[in-house]
Motif scaffolding. Structure first.
Motif, PDB file in Angstrom:
ATOM      1  N   THR A   1       0.861  -1.186   0.000  1.00  0.00           N
ATOM      2  CA  THR A   1       0.000   0.000   0.000  1.00  0.00           C
ATOM      3  C   THR A   1       0.895   1.233   0.000  1.00  0.00           C
ATOM      4  OG1 THR A   1      -1.591  -1.212   1.366  1.00  0.00           O
ATOM      5  CG2 THR A   1      -1.871   1.190   1.201  1.00  0.00           C
ATOM      6  N   VAL A   2       0.676   2.120  -0.957  1.00  0.00           N
ATOM      7  CA  VAL A   2       1.517   3.311  -1.046  1.00  0.00           C
ATOM      8  C   VAL A   2       0.671   4.507  -1.473  1.00  0.00           C
ATOM      9  CG1 VAL A   2       2.256   2.843  -3.440  1.00  0.00           C
ATOM     10  CG2 VAL A   2       3.688   4.249  -1.950  1.00  0.00           C
ATOM     11  N   THR A   3       0.942   5.623  -0.816  1.00  0.00           N
ATOM     12  CA  THR A   3       0.331   6.900  -1.154  1.00  0.00           C
ATOM     13  C   THR A   3       1.452   7.898  -1.373  1.00  0.00           C
ATOM     14  OG1 THR A   3      -1.605   6.422   0.205  1.00  0.00           O
ATOM     15  CG2 THR A   3      -1.227   8.712  -0.324  1.00  0.00           C
ATOM     16  N   ASP A   4       1.273   8.772  -2.331  1.00  0.00           N
ATOM     17  CA  ASP A   4       2.264   9.818  -2.562  1.00  0.00           C
ATOM     18  C   ASP A   4       2.487  10.565  -1.252  1.00  0.00           C
ATOM     19  OD1 ASP A   4       3.408  12.444  -3.243  1.00  0.00           O
ATOM     20  OD2 ASP A   4       3.065  11.808  -5.315  1.00  0.00           O
ATOM     21  N   PRO A   5       3.743  10.702  -0.811  1.00  0.00           N
ATOM     22  CA  PRO A   5       4.020  11.351   0.480  1.00  0.00           C
ATOM     23  C   PRO A   5       3.459  12.769   0.597  1.00  0.00           C
ATOM     24  CG  PRO A   5       6.012  10.332  -0.376  1.00  0.00           C
ATOM     25  CD  PRO A   5       4.964  10.219  -1.451  1.00  0.00           C
ATOM     26  N   ARG A   6       3.332  13.474  -0.517  1.00  0.00           N
ATOM     27  CA  ARG A   6       2.793  14.838  -0.478  1.00  0.00           C
ATOM     28  C   ARG A   6       1.320  14.867  -0.096  1.00  0.00           C
ATOM     29  NH1 ARG A   6       3.603  16.239  -6.496  1.00  0.00           N
ATOM     30  NH2 ARG A   6       2.795  14.124  -6.499  1.00  0.00           N
ATOM     31  N   LEU A   7       0.646  13.707  -0.203  1.00  0.00           N
ATOM     32  CA  LEU A   7      -0.805  13.667   0.005  1.00  0.00           C
ATOM     33  C   LEU A   7      -1.214  12.736   1.144  1.00  0.00           C
ATOM     34  CD1 LEU A   7      -1.772  13.466  -3.766  1.00  0.00           C
ATOM     35  CD2 LEU A   7      -1.773  15.487  -2.302  1.00  0.00           C
ATOM     36  N   ARG A   8      -0.275  12.373   1.979  1.00  0.00           N
ATOM     37  CA  ARG A   8      -0.603  11.466   3.085  1.00  0.00           C
ATOM     38  C   ARG A   8      -1.521  12.155   4.088  1.00  0.00           C
ATOM     39  NH1 ARG A   8       5.159   8.542   3.526  1.00  0.00           N
ATOM     40  NH2 ARG A   8       4.809   7.120   1.785  1.00  0.00           N
ATOM     41  N   ARG A   9      -2.245  11.326   4.815  1.00  0.00           N
ATOM     42  CA  ARG A   9      -3.177  11.753   5.858  1.00  0.00           C
ATOM     43  C   ARG A   9      -4.389  12.488   5.275  1.00  0.00           C
ATOM     44  NH1 ARG A   9      -0.616   9.733   9.790  1.00  0.00           N
ATOM     45  NH2 ARG A   9       1.449  10.218  10.522  1.00  0.00           N
ATOM     46  N   ALA A  10      -4.706  12.170   4.015  1.00  0.00           N
ATOM     47  CA  ALA A  10      -5.890  12.745   3.374  1.00  0.00           C
ATOM     48  C   ALA A  10      -6.938  11.678   3.087  1.00  0.00           C
ATOM     49  CB  ALA A  10      -5.476  13.446   2.067  1.00  0.00           C
ATOM     50  N   GLY A  11      -6.726  10.455   3.591  1.00  0.00           N
ATOM     51  CA  GLY A  11      -7.689   9.370   3.396  1.00  0.00           C
ATOM     52  C   GLY A  11      -7.494   8.548   2.138  1.00  0.00           C
ATOM     53  N   ILE A  12      -6.462   8.865   1.370  1.00  0.00           N
ATOM     54  CA  ILE A  12      -6.239   8.141   0.114  1.00  0.00           C
ATOM     55  C   ILE A  12      -5.885   6.675   0.389  1.00  0.00           C
ATOM     56  CG2 ILE A  12      -4.762   7.968  -1.933  1.00  0.00           C
ATOM     57  CD1 ILE A  12      -4.541  11.088  -1.745  1.00  0.00           C
ATOM     58  N   GLY A  13      -4.957   6.434   1.300  1.00  0.00           N
ATOM     59  CA  GLY A  13      -4.554   5.066   1.615  1.00  0.00           C
ATOM     60  C   GLY A  13      -5.697   4.255   2.188  1.00  0.00           C
ATOM     61  N   ALA A  14      -6.460   4.847   3.097  1.00  0.00           N
ATOM     62  CA  ALA A  14      -7.615   4.143   3.657  1.00  0.00           C
ATOM     63  C   ALA A  14      -8.627   3.829   2.562  1.00  0.00           C
ATOM     64  CB  ALA A  14      -8.254   4.976   4.764  1.00  0.00           C
ATOM     65  N   GLY A  15      -8.774   4.733   1.605  1.00  0.00           N
ATOM     66  CA  GLY A  15      -9.664   4.477   0.466  1.00  0.00           C
ATOM     67  C   GLY A  15      -9.183   3.322  -0.388  1.00  0.00           C
ATOM     68  N   LEU A  16      -7.870   3.223  -0.578  1.00  0.00           N
ATOM     69  CA  LEU A  16      -7.306   2.093  -1.317  1.00  0.00           C
ATOM     70  C   LEU A  16      -7.680   0.780  -0.641  1.00  0.00           C
ATOM     71  CD1 LEU A  16      -3.656   3.405  -1.870  1.00  0.00           C
ATOM     72  CD2 LEU A  16      -5.365   3.092  -3.678  1.00  0.00           C
ATOM     73  N   VAL A  17      -7.449   0.719   0.665  1.00  0.00           N
ATOM     74  CA  VAL A  17      -7.704  -0.514   1.411  1.00  0.00           C
ATOM     75  C   VAL A  17      -9.201  -0.796   1.500  1.00  0.00           C
ATOM     76  CG1 VAL A  17      -7.393  -1.678   3.628  1.00  0.00           C
ATOM     77  CG2 VAL A  17      -5.514  -0.350   2.642  1.00  0.00           C
ATOM     78  N   ARG A  18     -10.020   0.228   1.636  1.00  0.00           N
ATOM     79  CA  ARG A  18     -11.474   0.044   1.701  1.00  0.00           C
ATOM     80  C   ARG A  18     -11.996  -0.610   0.420  1.00  0.00           C
ATOM     81  NH1 ARG A  18     -12.542   4.314   4.061  1.00  0.00           N
ATOM     82  NH2 ARG A  18     -12.371   5.710   2.289  1.00  0.00           N
ATOM     83  N   LEU A  19     -11.575  -0.103  -0.739  1.00  0.00           N
ATOM     84  CA  LEU A  19     -12.031  -0.683  -2.001  1.00  0.00           C
ATOM     85  C   LEU A  19     -11.464  -2.091  -2.186  1.00  0.00           C
ATOM     86  CD1 LEU A  19     -13.700  -0.457  -4.543  1.00  0.00           C
ATOM     87  CD2 LEU A  19     -11.814   0.827  -5.603  1.00  0.00           C
ATOM     88  N   ALA A  20     -10.217  -2.298  -1.805  1.00  0.00           N
ATOM     89  CA  ALA A  20      -9.617  -3.635  -1.874  1.00  0.00           C
ATOM     90  C   ALA A  20     -10.413  -4.614  -1.018  1.00  0.00           C
ATOM     91  CB  ALA A  20      -8.164  -3.582  -1.424  1.00  0.00           C
ATOM     92  N   THR A  21     -10.821  -4.182   0.171  1.00  0.00           N
ATOM     93  CA  THR A  21     -11.608  -5.023   1.075  1.00  0.00           C
ATOM     94  C   THR A  21     -12.952  -5.381   0.451  1.00  0.00           C
ATOM     95  OG1 THR A  21     -10.551  -3.999   2.997  1.00  0.00           O
ATOM     96  CG2 THR A  21     -12.653  -5.113   3.381  1.00  0.00           C
ATOM     97  N   GLU A  22     -13.622  -4.393  -0.111  1.00  0.00           N
ATOM     98  CA  GLU A  22     -14.924  -4.637  -0.750  1.00  0.00           C
ATOM     99  C   GLU A  22     -14.809  -5.645  -1.882  1.00  0.00           C
ATOM    100  OE1 GLU A  22     -16.286  -0.794  -2.029  1.00  0.00           O
ATOM    101  OE2 GLU A  22     -16.449  -0.048   0.033  1.00  0.00           O
ATOM    102  N   ARG A  23     -13.802  -5.463  -2.732  1.00  0.00           N
ATOM    103  CA  ARG A  23     -13.661  -6.347  -3.889  1.00  0.00           C
ATOM    104  C   ARG A  23     -13.218  -7.753  -3.491  1.00  0.00           C
ATOM    105  NH1 ARG A  23     -16.509  -2.879  -5.482  1.00  0.00           N
ATOM    106  NH2 ARG A  23     -16.202  -1.685  -7.376  1.00  0.00           N
ATOM    107  N   ALA A  24     -12.387  -7.876  -2.462  1.00  0.00           N
ATOM    108  CA  ALA A  24     -11.999  -9.201  -1.969  1.00  0.00           C
ATOM    109  C   ALA A  24     -13.235  -9.916  -1.410  1.00  0.00           C
ATOM    110  CB  ALA A  24     -10.909  -9.085  -0.910  1.00  0.00           C
ATOM    111  N   ARG A  25     -14.058  -9.195  -0.681  1.00  0.00           N
ATOM    112  CA  ARG A  25     -15.308  -9.768  -0.160  1.00  0.00           C
ATOM    113  C   ARG A  25     -16.211 -10.195  -1.318  1.00  0.00           C
ATOM    114  NH1 ARG A  25     -16.894  -5.693   2.820  1.00  0.00           N
ATOM    115  NH2 ARG A  25     -15.819  -6.422   4.670  1.00  0.00           N
ATOM    116  N   ASP A  26     -16.360  -9.336  -2.326  1.00  0.00           N
ATOM    117  CA  ASP A  26     -17.189  -9.658  -3.492  1.00  0.00           C
ATOM    118  C   ASP A  26     -16.705 -10.918  -4.210  1.00  0.00           C
ATOM    119  OD1 ASP A  26     -18.627  -7.340  -2.956  1.00  0.00           O
ATOM    120  OD2 ASP A  26     -17.726  -6.192  -4.614  1.00  0.00           O
ATOM    121  N   ALA A  27     -15.393 -11.172  -4.169  1.00  0.00           N
ATOM    122  CA  ALA A  27     -14.809 -12.333  -4.841  1.00  0.00           C
ATOM    123  C   ALA A  27     -14.962 -13.620  -4.017  1.00  0.00           C
ATOM    124  CB  ALA A  27     -13.333 -12.077  -5.143  1.00  0.00           C
TER     125      ALA A  27
END
Length: 132
Positions: free
Chosen positions: A73-99
């Motif tokens: 999991t990686v987020t551009d350091p200039r944009l950390r703590r803006a919810g981008i990484g959590a959004g990555l993991v949230r969508l990954a979680t949803e799609r893994a569950r769907d599978a």
């Protein structure tokens, strides 16, 4: 800042290499065939884009059954703590569950514990590791 999270989004190897270099602190230039690898071995991946710019990425590998694994999991350091990484993991979680996956695993270094346990909702577990 509008960031779109895209399951199995298109990317090129050089932009993932550049993002990994910024996010993980190494010089760019590896430009491995990430596209080929994720298409051959992964359940999927999530790209976070701000316009045309790749600002986040996570790979979701799996065992072909009920276990999936979040990797790099990686987020551009200039944009950390803006919810981008959590959004990555949230969508990954949803799609893994769907599978049909029943478990989503992640390994992380101690300084990332607040991110994975609080922001992403993982529960702590005991695990083993052999450094090869």
């Amino acid at each position: 800042m509008t960031v779109e999270h895209i399951w199995r989004g298109a990317f090129d190897n050089a932009e993932v290499d550049a993002l990994h270099a910024r996010g993980f602190g190494y010089a760019p230039g590896d430009a491995a065939d990430v596209w080929g690898r994720v298409n051959d071995h992964s359940l999927g991946w999530v790209c976070a884009r701000r316009g045309d710019e790749l600002v986040g990425f996570v790979n979701v590998v799996w065992d072909g059954g009920v276990h999936a694994f979040v990797l790099d999991t990686v987020t551009d350091p200039r944009l950390r703590r803006a919810g981008i990484g959590a959004g990555l993991v949230r969508l990954a979680t949803e799609r893994a569950r769907d599978a049909g996956c029943r478990w989503l695993h992640v390994d992380f270094e101690p300084h990332l514990e607040p991110f994975y346990l609080r922001a992403c909702g993982f529960a702590p577990t005991r695990a083993g590791l052999i450094a090869l």
